[in-house]
Write an enzyme that holds these catalytic residues in place. Structure first.
Site, PDB file in Angstrom:
ATOM      1  N   GLU A  40       8.718   1.717   5.183  1.00  0.00           N
ATOM      2  CA  GLU A  40       8.783  -0.027   6.169  1.00  0.00           C
ATOM      3  C   GLU A  40       9.647  -0.509   6.360  1.00  0.00           C
ATOM      4  OE1 GLU A  40       6.853  -4.292   5.377  1.00  0.00           O
ATOM      5  OE2 GLU A  40       5.477  -2.381   4.653  1.00  0.00           O
ATOM      6  N   ASP A  44      12.069  -1.686   8.976  1.00  0.00           N
ATOM      7  CA  ASP A  44      12.601  -2.855  10.091  1.00  0.00           C
ATOM      8  C   ASP A  44      13.790  -3.262   9.865  1.00  0.00           C
ATOM      9  OD1 ASP A  44      11.953  -5.504   9.044  1.00  0.00           O
ATOM     10  OD2 ASP A  44      13.303  -5.717   8.051  1.00  0.00           O
ATOM     11  N   ASP A 113       3.485  -2.535  10.281  1.00  0.00           N
ATOM     12  CA  ASP A 113       3.907  -2.469   9.284  1.00  0.00           C
ATOM     13  C   ASP A 113       4.180  -0.731   9.420  1.00  0.00           C
ATOM     14  OD1 ASP A 113       4.324  -4.875   8.091  1.00  0.00           O
ATOM     15  OD2 ASP A 113       2.655  -4.608   5.967  1.00  0.00           O
ATOM     16  N   GLU A 116       6.979   0.574  11.728  1.00  0.00           N
ATOM     17  CA  GLU A 116       8.528   0.161  11.113  1.00  0.00           C
ATOM     18  C   GLU A 116       8.298   1.639  10.612  1.00  0.00           C
ATOM     19  OE1 GLU A 116       9.519  -4.379  10.885  1.00  0.00           O
ATOM     20  OE2 GLU A 116       8.361  -3.299   9.184  1.00  0.00           O
TER      21      GLU A 116
END
Length: 224
Positions: A40, A44, A113, A116
């Protein structure tokens, strides 16, 4: 579960060379130590870069501030969760029993989450070109949306335009209270509209911010 993962790969239009990356990207921390938290973190940054690069190329006349607001709008958690729901991502998550019982597969934060994390998994498996292709595919309808730049308008402007289009009176903002020490004041504002029953409130470190938050709250109420 193999069939489900293959189905997800088809939804993503990506074939994993190492399916272990995908499995880890789908594993919530409640389901084991080999979970998606590190993925994650990486995903991101990858998403932010790809979207920033795309916006930079698409909108050569936009200022840095405008590009930043567009990127923030496109990579916020609610948007990620919306995309995750479009590919039924919740159906493929590995969750602990507690999260499963509490409906974690529907939770906005978990879906955001996990998406990502999947982007990171694609990057680790196929490199940056593959990750960019998938991100732009998932975001294509949003990037091509003629109303995308609408998010550049602040909440007070959006509310005013909505009210004018709906033939309502313009909003009134009233400063109802200021509290706290002089160097750390909190401003309280109420937003009302003649002929409309809804009342909205906003608090912020200055009057302008409080009015913007009150306008945002009012617009959300009116738009349902």
């Amino acid at each position: 579960m193999k069939i489900n993962l293959e189905r997800l790969c088809r939804r993503l239009n990506y074939h994993f060379n190492n399916i272990a990356y995908l499995k880890q990207a789908l594993t919530h921390c409640s389901a084991g130590s080999d979970n998606y938290e590190r993925f994650e973190f990486l995903g991101d940054s990858i998403l932010s870069f790809v979207i920033a690069n795309e916006l930079f190329n698409r909108f050569p006349l936009h200022s840095e501030g405008q590009l930043s607001r567009l990127r923030s709008f496109l990579v916020k958690g609610e948007m990620l969760a919306e995309i995750a729901r479009e590919i039924d991502l919740g159906d493929y998550l590995f969750l602990g029993q507690g999260e499963l019982r509490s409906g974690g597969f529907r939770r906005t934060s978990i879906l955001a989450d996990a998406l990502e994390a999947i982007l990171a998994a694609i990057y680790l498996d196929g490199g940056m070109i593959a990750a960019k292709q998938i991100i732009l595919m998932l975001y294509s309808s949003r990037l091509d949306d003629p109303d995308l730049n609408h998010c550049l308008k602040d909440a007070k402007t959006q509310l005013q335009e909505f009210l004018q289009a709906s033939k309502f009176a313009l909003p009134e903002y009233v400063l109802t209270k200021i509290e706290g020490d002089e160097h750390a004041q909190i401003f309280h504002v109420t937003c009302t509209i003649e002929g409309v029953s809804q009342v909205a409130y906003g608090t912020g470190p200055n009057r302008r911010k409080a009015e913007q938050l009150a306008a945002k709250a009012m617009l959300e109420q009116l738009q349902g």
